[in-house]
Every structure is written in structure tokens, then in C-alpha cells.
Design an enzyme around this catalytic site. Sequence first.
Site, PDB file in Angstrom:
ATOM      1  N   ASP A   1       0.806  -1.214   0.000  1.00  0.00           N
ATOM      2  CA  ASP A   1       0.000   0.000   0.000  1.00  0.00           C
ATOM      3  C   ASP A   1       0.842   1.267   0.000  1.00  0.00           C
ATOM      4  O   ASP A   1       2.050   1.226   0.243  1.00  0.00           O
ATOM      5  CB  ASP A   1      -0.966   0.009   1.205  1.00  0.00           C
ATOM      6  CG  ASP A   1      -0.344  -0.599   2.465  1.00  0.00           C
ATOM      7  OD1 ASP A   1       0.885  -0.527   2.595  1.00  0.00           O
ATOM      8  OD2 ASP A   1      -1.088  -1.124   3.295  1.00  0.00           O
TER       9      ASP A   1
ATOM     10  N   ASN B   1      -7.686  -3.411  14.186  1.00  0.00           N
ATOM     11  CA  ASN B   1      -9.085  -3.628  13.789  1.00  0.00           C
ATOM     12  C   ASN B   1      -9.221  -4.801  12.805  1.00  0.00           C
ATOM     13  O   ASN B   1     -10.267  -4.989  12.200  1.00  0.00           O
ATOM     14  CB  ASN B   1      -9.667  -2.348  13.164  1.00  0.00           C
ATOM     15  CG  ASN B   1      -8.941  -1.945  11.881  1.00  0.00           C
ATOM     16  OD1 ASN B   1      -8.037  -2.638  11.417  1.00  0.00           O
ATOM     17  ND2 ASN B   1      -9.339  -0.825  11.292  1.00  0.00           N
TER      18      ASN B   1
ATOM     19  N   HIS C   1      -7.429  -5.256  10.010  1.00  0.00           N
ATOM     20  CA  HIS C   1      -7.142  -4.993   8.587  1.00  0.00           C
ATOM     21  C   HIS C   1      -5.853  -5.686   8.137  1.00  0.00           C
ATOM     22  O   HIS C   1      -4.955  -5.944   8.930  1.00  0.00           O
ATOM     23  CB  HIS C   1      -7.145  -3.498   8.252  1.00  0.00           C
ATOM     24  CG  HIS C   1      -5.981  -2.687   8.748  1.00  0.00           C
ATOM     25  ND1 HIS C   1      -6.086  -1.359   9.075  1.00  0.00           N
ATOM     26  CD2 HIS C   1      -4.672  -3.001   8.954  1.00  0.00           C
ATOM     27  CE1 HIS C   1      -4.910  -0.901   9.441  1.00  0.00           C
ATOM     28  NE2 HIS C   1      -4.027  -1.880   9.379  1.00  0.00           N
TER      29      HIS C   1
ATOM     30  N   GLU D   1      -9.798  -2.177   5.237  1.00  0.00           N
ATOM     31  CA  GLU D   1     -10.446  -1.921   6.518  1.00  0.00           C
ATOM     32  C   GLU D   1     -11.675  -2.822   6.667  1.00  0.00           C
ATOM     33  O   GLU D   1     -12.149  -3.393   5.672  1.00  0.00           O
ATOM     34  CB  GLU D   1     -10.853  -0.437   6.588  1.00  0.00           C
ATOM     35  CG  GLU D   1      -9.688   0.553   6.451  1.00  0.00           C
ATOM     36  CD  GLU D   1      -8.807   0.648   7.703  1.00  0.00           C
ATOM     37  OE1 GLU D   1      -8.685  -0.346   8.452  1.00  0.00           O
ATOM     38  OE2 GLU D   1      -8.225   1.731   7.924  1.00  0.00           O
TER      39      GLU D   1
HETATM   40  C1  F6R Z   1       1.223  -1.546   6.087  1.00  0.00           C
HETATM   41  C2  F6R Z   1       0.045  -2.393   6.204  1.00  0.00           C
HETATM   42  C3  F6R Z   1      -0.754  -2.439   7.467  1.00  0.00           C
HETATM   43  C4  F6R Z   1       0.079  -2.735   8.707  1.00  0.00           C
HETATM   44  C5  F6R Z   1      -0.802  -2.788   9.949  1.00  0.00           C
HETATM   45  C6  F6R Z   1      -0.006  -3.013  11.209  1.00  0.00           C
HETATM   46  O1  F6R Z   1       1.835  -1.746   4.825  1.00  0.00           O
HETATM   47  O2  F6R Z   1      -0.261  -3.022   5.268  1.00  0.00           O
HETATM   48  O3  F6R Z   1      -1.743  -3.438   7.332  1.00  0.00           O
HETATM   49  O4  F6R Z   1       0.750  -3.952   8.551  1.00  0.00           O
HETATM   50  O5  F6R Z   1      -1.504  -1.577  10.065  1.00  0.00           O
HETATM   51  O6  F6R Z   1       0.800  -1.898  11.442  1.00  0.00           O
HETATM   52  P1  F6R Z   1       1.829  -1.874  12.665  1.00  0.00           P
HETATM   53  O7  F6R Z   1       2.859  -2.873  12.379  1.00  0.00           O
HETATM   54  O8  F6R Z   1       2.362  -0.467  12.647  1.00  0.00           O
HETATM   55  O9  F6R Z   1       1.040  -2.179  13.881  1.00  0.00           O
END
Ligand code: F6R
Length: 260
Positions: free
Chosen positions: A67, A136, A138, A143
Site C-alpha cells: 500500500d 481492527n 485490517h 479496513e
Molecule cells: C502496512 C500495512 C498495514 C500494517 C498494519 C499493522 O503496509 O499493510 O496493514 O501492517 O496496520 O501496522 P503496525 O505494524 O504499525 O502495527
Amino acid sequence: MKILILDDEAAAIAKAAEILENQISQKPASVLGLATGGTMVPLYDCLRKSHAKGDVSFASVVTFNLDEYVGLAPEHAGSYHTYMRVALFDHIDIDVSNVHLPVGNAADPVAESARFEALISASGGIDLQLLGLGQNGHIGFNEPTSSLSSPTRVKTLTQSTRDANRQYFDETEDVPRYAITMGIGTILRSKACLMLATGPNKAKAVAKMVEGPVMASCPASVLQMHAKVTVVLDQAASKDLQLTDYYHHVHPRGAGSEFD
Ligand code: F6R
């Protein structure tokens, strides 16, 4: 799902790095799907160290990141382009022409999403997709209530995701509202997935992902439908799971089983 529960964060990171390095040693021209976020920083640090020791070469590896924030130029300090350069790409022997992230400031983010999806297909598909987990539920920026067969597209970020990422921006209003993200369908088409989740903040989402029903309100739960998923956890992230005795029985301290 293969559930590997390691003693602590350092052991979980080492296990995830080992899985990625094995993938590259088995297929030097692997197509890797990469993730960003706080969880991945120590993992990329570990890969950098392995590379510095001469244990792994990325010379033929192709990468696609999950992303990028809409509106941010690749040079923006808060972009995932910058994150990846700082965390990994500037320190390894990867060919930059093999590195792919959605372009956040593309004139037409919808067309950019379609271009990115087509590029993944043209590469032959992702061999191993690295994933982090949102609190959450995702994956990527899919989301809750995302379509479980979605392609790469523009998603509106939830307030909780924006709050979690506030730390990377100077002002609250600087936190982007939209992201281009691989879809859940895109992720499910990868040949294998490696989910890394560490820390107590992820425990509830981990339990829903692994042992809950498959449902759009926890997008990560769709990984139950993928034939080859390895989930690497530390003790803290595993604490709300019900069937830990079984996971430890099959893979004691994350070890391989006889039929792996
Ligand atoms: C980022 C992504 C997100 C993160 C997720 C966890 O490329 O795809 O899904 O992996 O938000 O983020 P952290 O590791 O910061 O808790």
C-alpha cells in the site's frame, strides 16, 4: 493456517526473517509482497544484518508493497516509499527497477490502482506475501467491511488507522485519509502468506483472525480460506487464542513439524 508462537518479539522476528530468507534461497528471483508499519521495522533490520553478513542476496528479488498513502509523493517523509528505502532498500543489493509501490501522488489514483494490479499479474504473481495486522483486523489497508475479493483500489482509512499512524506525521490533519492498497482478492492470489503480529495490542485481532468466523468485519480472517498461510506470533500477541496447546503441540516454539 500454520500457527507459530515464539517466546518473545525477537524470536518471532528471527523466525519471520528465516522464512523470508529460505524463500529467497529456494528461489532467488522470488516475487515478494512487502508490508510497512512498526512491526516490520525490526524484521527489515534483521534482513539488513543477514545481507551484510552475506547470508542473503536480493539481487534478483522483485517486490510489491501492499500500500501507499494517496496524495504523498514518493519523496515525502511519511510515504511508504521513504519508509521502505530507509528501512530496507537503501541497505541491500536490490535492483531498484524491481521495486514496486503504488504511486501515492499519481494524477489518477484509480488508474494507478489498476496499473499496480496488472503489474503484479504480469510479474507472474506474488510468491510470498508478508502481512502485518491492524488492531481492527485490517490487512494492507483493507479496513473492516472491505470486499473479500477486492482488487487493488483506493480505500478510505478508518479513524483508528489514522490515529495509529498519527505518530509518523507532524500534524493530525497531515495524516492521509485515503490509501491505494492491494485488495483482499490480490492478497489471496499470492502463492503463500506470512503474517507477523507481535505485542499485546494485536492479541484480540489475532484471535479473531485465527479462530473467529470468516467475516468482512475482520478482513484478516479471510486468510483462513488461503491454502498456505504461516502466522508468526510472540506470546503477547497469542494470549487471546483458545487452542494454544494444539499450536504448541504441532510446532513447539515455532519449530517445523514432520510433514512441513
Ligand atoms: C502496512 C500495512 C498495514 C500494517 C498494519 C499493522 O503496509 O499493510 O496493514 O501492517 O496496520 O501496522 P503496525 O505494524 O504499525 O502495527
